[in-house]
Write a protein that holds these residues in place. Sequence first.
Motif, PDB file in Angstrom:
ATOM      1  N   UNK A  48      11.581  44.841  45.794  1.00  0.00           N
ATOM      2  CA  UNK A  48      12.187  46.163  45.944  1.00  0.00           C
ATOM      3  C   UNK A  48      13.055  46.546  44.740  1.00  0.00           C
ATOM      4  N   UNK A  49      13.371  45.605  43.881  1.00  0.00           N
ATOM      5  CA  UNK A  49      14.117  45.894  42.670  1.00  0.00           C
ATOM      6  C   UNK A  49      13.241  45.630  41.463  1.00  0.00           C
ATOM      7  N   UNK A  50      13.707  46.012  40.271  1.00  0.00           N
ATOM      8  CA  UNK A  50      12.916  45.749  39.067  1.00  0.00           C
ATOM      9  C   UNK A  50      12.806  44.238  38.856  1.00  0.00           C
ATOM     10  N   UNK A  51      11.637  43.789  38.453  1.00  0.00           N
ATOM     11  CA  UNK A  51      11.378  42.359  38.327  1.00  0.00           C
ATOM     12  C   UNK A  51      10.804  42.064  36.944  1.00  0.00           C
ATOM     13  N   UNK A  52      11.446  41.146  36.248  1.00  0.00           N
ATOM     14  CA  UNK A  52      10.938  40.670  34.964  1.00  0.00           C
ATOM     15  C   UNK A  52      10.087  39.432  35.208  1.00  0.00           C
ATOM     16  N   UNK A  53       8.849  39.451  34.706  1.00  0.00           N
ATOM     17  CA  UNK A  53       7.960  38.299  34.826  1.00  0.00           C
ATOM     18  C   UNK A  53       6.895  38.411  33.745  1.00  0.00           C
ATOM     19  N   UNK A  54       6.295  37.285  33.357  1.00  0.00           N
ATOM     20  CA  UNK A  54       5.267  37.322  32.313  1.00  0.00           C
ATOM     21  C   UNK A  54       3.907  36.922  32.887  1.00  0.00           C
ATOM     22  N   UNK A  55       2.882  37.004  32.056  1.00  0.00           N
ATOM     23  CA  UNK A  55       1.522  36.724  32.511  1.00  0.00           C
ATOM     24  C   UNK A  55       1.362  35.285  32.953  1.00  0.00           C
ATOM     25  N   UNK A  56       2.100  34.373  32.326  1.00  0.00           N
ATOM     26  CA  UNK A  56       2.028  32.967  32.721  1.00  0.00           C
ATOM     27  C   UNK A  56       2.462  32.792  34.174  1.00  0.00           C
ATOM     28  N   UNK A  57       3.504  33.530  34.557  1.00  0.00           N
ATOM     29  CA  UNK A  57       3.988  33.452  35.936  1.00  0.00           C
ATOM     30  C   UNK A  57       2.939  33.981  36.904  1.00  0.00           C
ATOM     31  N   UNK A  58       2.282  35.112  36.566  1.00  0.00           N
ATOM     32  CA  UNK A  58       1.273  35.673  37.461  1.00  0.00           C
ATOM     33  C   UNK A  58       0.029  34.795  37.523  1.00  0.00           C
ATOM     34  N   UNK A  59      -0.308  34.128  36.432  1.00  0.00           N
ATOM     35  CA  UNK A  59      -1.403  33.146  36.475  1.00  0.00           C
ATOM     36  C   UNK A  59      -1.080  32.032  37.465  1.00  0.00           C
ATOM     37  N   UNK A  60       0.162  31.587  37.433  1.00  0.00           N
ATOM     38  CA  UNK A  60       0.606  30.538  38.342  1.00  0.00           C
ATOM     39  C   UNK A  60       0.554  31.019  39.789  1.00  0.00           C
ATOM     40  N   UNK A  61       1.049  32.244  40.038  1.00  0.00           N
ATOM     41  CA  UNK A  61       1.009  32.796  41.393  1.00  0.00           C
ATOM     42  C   UNK A  61      -0.423  32.950  41.881  1.00  0.00           C
ATOM     43  N   UNK A  62      -1.310  33.399  40.990  1.00  0.00           N
ATOM     44  CA  UNK A  62      -2.710  33.572  41.369  1.00  0.00           C
ATOM     45  C   UNK A  62      -3.358  32.270  41.785  1.00  0.00           C
ATOM     46  N   UNK A  63      -3.087  31.200  41.045  1.00  0.00           N
ATOM     47  CA  UNK A  63      -3.663  29.891  41.380  1.00  0.00           C
ATOM     48  C   UNK A  63      -3.125  29.364  42.702  1.00  0.00           C
ATOM     49  N   UNK A  64      -1.899  29.765  43.031  1.00  0.00           N
ATOM     50  CA  UNK A  64      -1.296  29.309  44.280  1.00  0.00           C
ATOM     51  C   UNK A  64      -1.611  30.232  45.458  1.00  0.00           C
TER      52      UNK A  64
END
Length: 335
Positions: A48-64
Amino acid sequence: MRKTYYLFNPGRLSRKDNTLQYTAYDEQGLPGQVKYLPVEDVADLYVFGSLDANSSLYNFLGKQGISVHFFDYYEHYTGSFMAKEYLLAGKLQVQQTQHYTSKTKRIVLARKFVEGSAFNLLKNLRYYQGRGRDVAQEIGQIEGYVAALSFAPAAPELMGLEGNIRQTYYGAFDRLVPADYAFGTRTTQPPQNELNALMSFGNMLCYSACLSQIYHTQLNPTISFLHEPGTRRFSLALDLAEVFKPLLVDRLIFRVLNKKEIRPSDFVQDLGRCVLKESARKTVVRVFEERLKETIQHRSLKRSVSYQHLIKLECYKLTKHLMQMEEYKPFKAWW
């Protein structure tokens, strides 16, 4: 069991070994409190708030297999990051597409979603009718619209009847909640008053909950039957949400207002919009999560199941219908 986490404050999400590290930002934008979320403990994230994250983090989330749902300042759902569609099955995809492209097959499913929605909202009205609230006129009008569903030739006409049902239903709200709140008319872009703000926020939570459960089945969330599929939305979640909004959202609204868990001071008018304060959003989320975890004794399964699991069971019933194994019957509350 994996849990849903809600991130209300601006912050940064990063990977720390096999753990998610969330660093909240203070009002000056400086790093503050750090929380660690064990990745095996996370089902999905609501931001619900602004979130800083990079592609490496989303790759990790996707695998999980962790999904992330995003909302803007005004509590509007803006989109989701969904992990790879690891359960999609070709045969079901073909059948789902054929049920959409066939006018005859589509109207059957579209009508079922409206019937389920109407039954459950009538259940709400009859509950209050039995407790001295005069909603008999609305009940009668809605029953008339329900009787007309079988004559609707296509999905657009069904959507029109569904709109009439909802409009009549909302007309009773002023007699179901404290006098501090007036519903007026349904406004969404933006919500103009407290009831509309609560409803929009709750509907988005319900939509996201349905989307999360669809993701864990073989259904394609972009192919729907009542709502028209769009290029930028998971419209099947809108179909399923119609069945569950009276139970998960409307009953939540009646509870938090009648029990004064949320008060008029928990809202703020901002540039012609009515929005919930952060403390009120947290209250709604808490009650919504409690509702999802609440269990009932299932008539067919003969065991206790949560409301969250009921949504997944609805997906399984829809799958069986598409595969021509068993006719889909929408969930209808019996209590």
